[in-house]
Design a protein around this motif. Structure first.
Motif, PDB file in Angstrom:
ATOM      1  N   TYR A  56      53.264  44.247  30.630  1.00  0.00           N
ATOM      2  CA  TYR A  56      51.947  43.888  30.972  1.00  0.00           C
ATOM      3  C   TYR A  56      50.931  43.571  30.052  1.00  0.00           C
ATOM      4  O   TYR A  56      50.256  42.681  30.131  1.00  0.00           O
ATOM      5  CB  TYR A  56      51.213  44.922  32.018  1.00  0.00           C
ATOM      6  N   LYS A  59      52.159  40.354  28.147  1.00  0.00           N
ATOM      7  CA  LYS A  59      52.243  39.116  29.146  1.00  0.00           C
ATOM      8  C   LYS A  59      51.379  38.085  28.645  1.00  0.00           C
ATOM      9  O   LYS A  59      51.813  36.842  28.634  1.00  0.00           O
ATOM     10  CB  LYS A  59      52.247  39.333  30.518  1.00  0.00           C
ATOM     11  N   ASP A  60      50.003  38.052  28.295  1.00  0.00           N
ATOM     12  CA  ASP A  60      48.997  37.255  28.113  1.00  0.00           C
ATOM     13  C   ASP A  60      49.493  36.245  26.773  1.00  0.00           C
ATOM     14  O   ASP A  60      49.086  35.120  26.728  1.00  0.00           O
ATOM     15  CB  ASP A  60      47.698  37.707  27.976  1.00  0.00           C
ATOM     16  N   ASP A  63      51.097  32.827  26.730  1.00  0.00           N
ATOM     17  CA  ASP A  63      50.437  31.345  26.746  1.00  0.00           C
ATOM     18  C   ASP A  63      50.128  31.057  25.487  1.00  0.00           C
ATOM     19  O   ASP A  63      49.978  29.756  25.256  1.00  0.00           O
ATOM     20  CB  ASP A  63      49.295  31.658  27.559  1.00  0.00           C
TER      21      ASP A  63
ATOM     22  N   ALA B  55      40.983  46.326  35.244  1.00  0.00           N
ATOM     23  CA  ALA B  55      41.526  44.496  35.393  1.00  0.00           C
ATOM     24  C   ALA B  55      40.861  44.018  36.639  1.00  0.00           C
ATOM     25  O   ALA B  55      40.206  43.025  36.749  1.00  0.00           O
ATOM     26  CB  ALA B  55      42.906  44.308  35.477  1.00  0.00           C
ATOM     27  N   VAL B  59      38.008  40.971  37.885  1.00  0.00           N
ATOM     28  CA  VAL B  59      38.263  39.841  38.875  1.00  0.00           C
ATOM     29  C   VAL B  59      37.106  39.922  39.866  1.00  0.00           C
ATOM     30  O   VAL B  59      36.557  38.987  40.390  1.00  0.00           O
ATOM     31  CB  VAL B  59      39.758  40.103  39.680  1.00  0.00           C
ATOM     32  N   THR B  76      42.450  41.453  47.711  1.00  0.00           N
ATOM     33  CA  THR B  76      42.615  41.244  46.097  1.00  0.00           C
ATOM     34  C   THR B  76      42.516  42.732  45.585  1.00  0.00           C
ATOM     35  O   THR B  76      43.384  43.139  44.708  1.00  0.00           O
ATOM     36  CB  THR B  76      41.523  40.727  45.339  1.00  0.00           C
ATOM     37  N   MET B  80      45.927  44.226  43.682  1.00  0.00           N
ATOM     38  CA  MET B  80      45.826  44.480  42.012  1.00  0.00           C
ATOM     39  C   MET B  80      45.795  45.990  41.931  1.00  0.00           C
ATOM     40  O   MET B  80      46.321  46.339  40.753  1.00  0.00           O
ATOM     41  CB  MET B  80      44.234  43.914  41.771  1.00  0.00           C
ATOM     42  N   ALA B 204      52.364  36.342  36.102  1.00  0.00           N
ATOM     43  CA  ALA B 204      51.648  37.058  35.265  1.00  0.00           C
ATOM     44  C   ALA B 204      50.490  38.043  36.205  1.00  0.00           C
ATOM     45  O   ALA B 204      50.366  39.078  36.110  1.00  0.00           O
ATOM     46  CB  ALA B 204      50.593  36.565  34.134  1.00  0.00           C
ATOM     47  N   GLN B 205      50.054  37.238  37.298  1.00  0.00           N
ATOM     48  CA  GLN B 205      48.908  37.803  37.528  1.00  0.00           C
ATOM     49  C   GLN B 205      49.277  38.946  38.696  1.00  0.00           C
ATOM     50  O   GLN B 205      48.523  40.249  38.895  1.00  0.00           O
ATOM     51  CB  GLN B 205      48.117  36.744  38.673  1.00  0.00           C
ATOM     52  N   TYR B 206      50.360  38.889  39.404  1.00  0.00           N
ATOM     53  CA  TYR B 206      50.965  39.755  40.382  1.00  0.00           C
ATOM     54  C   TYR B 206      52.091  40.597  40.243  1.00  0.00           C
ATOM     55  O   TYR B 206      52.634  41.055  41.171  1.00  0.00           O
ATOM     56  CB  TYR B 206      50.875  39.250  41.831  1.00  0.00           C
TER      57      TYR B 206
END
Lengths: 107, 229
Positions: A56, A59-60, A63, B55, B59, B76, B80, B204-206
């Motif tokens: 986690y 992961k960024d 990019d 995080a 958001v 959300t 999350m 990446a987001q979920y």
């Protein structure tokens, strides 16, 4: 923006977040005995969760492989290597973080 | 007694230092982002105290600014933060034995405090006291940083970008510790593989939640196999 809307949104977010954190306690709470499967799962989860959290955290960087990916990879390896060598938490965190901050500015 | 208390707080503070580095930096970034979006420091204060989850709080700024519906915000939050349900599984019994502090311990369980709690020595004389101390200190760092970020964010003279890496470093250290103690490396490898696979599939987001569900399923089967063997 309406204050009322913000307050409701915040309240809903707070309740859901707390609910999710408390949910297993509600499920296996009270005097009821926890199923053996869950007890065992809880014991083995930390090793797995640490692995997931490391993925986690990096992961960024996918990019921006050169800008942050390589510094992060080098810093992670530095932390792991220095910790395996000396087993000193603070030294490894400090060296790794400094290295990352310096590398970020070089790359 | 007094000395015991002091020892507990000292231990809690030492253990919380990686969280301090991370929360001060990220919390201030949060306060500044809130301010830029037009939410003053008292909103940062309110949200950091009541919601308290890194995080998602970021958001939430976007959601509030765009006037998202309450239902969207609720969904959300659900998506999350559901990963944190898994953290409770490790500490179910211990929190239950902490009496009145249980609710506070549940509320303050974040990725970071979970990691630190996992790294505590089983033989620590006042284990529950240290956990409670880490919980209080960590939340204070986050709340104070968010407010400071909102009030005087633009005035900070140094560029601290990258200091939040100290949390990644802590995760790596705990990972190495568990790797060395484990009789089998299956657990760690399951974590790495499932999260990378889910990251590639879900994005990446979920990816956190599917990773944890998949990993838990595999671990339950693995535990059963171990028993049968």
């Amino acid at each position: 923006m309406r204050t009322e809307y913000i307050l409701v949104a915040v309240a809903v977010s707070a309740v859901i977040t707390f609910g999710l954190r408390a949910f297993p306690f509600a499920l296996f709470g009270g005097s009821r005995k926890m199923p053996e499967t869950i007890v065992k799962l809880g014991k083995v989860l930390p090793a797995t969760i640490m692995a997931v959290l490391i993925v986690y955290c990096v992961k960024d960087s996918l990019d921006n492989v050169i800008g942050t990916g390589i510094p992060k990879l080098i810093a992670v390896l530095t932390v792991a290597g220095s910790y395996k060598w000396k087993h000193n938490t603070f030294v490894s965190i400090a060296v790794g973080t400094l290295m990352y901050m310096v590398l970020l500015r070089i790359f | 007694m007094k000395q015991g208390k002091q020892h507990t707080w000292q231990t809690a503070f030492m253990k919380s230092i990686p969280i301090l580095c991370s929360y001060l930096f990220v919390g201030m970034a949060y306060g500044m982002t809130m301010e830029n979006a037009g939410f003053h420091w008292y909103y940062s204060l309110l949200i950091s105290i009541t919601v308290y989850t890194g995080a998602f709080q970021f958001v939430l700024i976007t959601l509030l600014s765009s006037g998202a519906s309450i239902l969207t915000i609720a969904l959300t939050a659900l998506l999350m933060n559901s990963r944190q349900s898994f953290y409770a599984l490790t500490f179910l019994d211990e929190f239950k034995r902490m009496g009145k502090k249980k609710l506070y311990m549940i509320h303050t369980m974040t990725d970071e405090t979970y990691a630190v709690n996992c790294s505590l020595d089983e033989k620590e004389s006042d284990r529950h006291g240290v956990m409670f101390g880490v919980a209080i200190l960590s939340k204070s760092y986050w709340v104070i940083a968010a407010v400071i970020g909102g009030m005087l964010g633009q005035l900070i003279p140094f560029d601290l970008t990258g200091i939040d890496f100290c949390m990644t470093a802590l995760f790596v250290i705990i990972f190495v510790d568990q790797w060395e103690q484990a009789s089998s490396h299956v657990l760690a490898i399951v974590g790495v593989i499932t999260s990378v696979v889910c990251l590639l599939i879900v994005g990446a987001q979920y990816f956190l939640l599917p990773s944890l569900i998949l990993a838990s399923g595999i671990l339950i089967i693995w535990n059963r196999r171990q028993e049968a063997a």
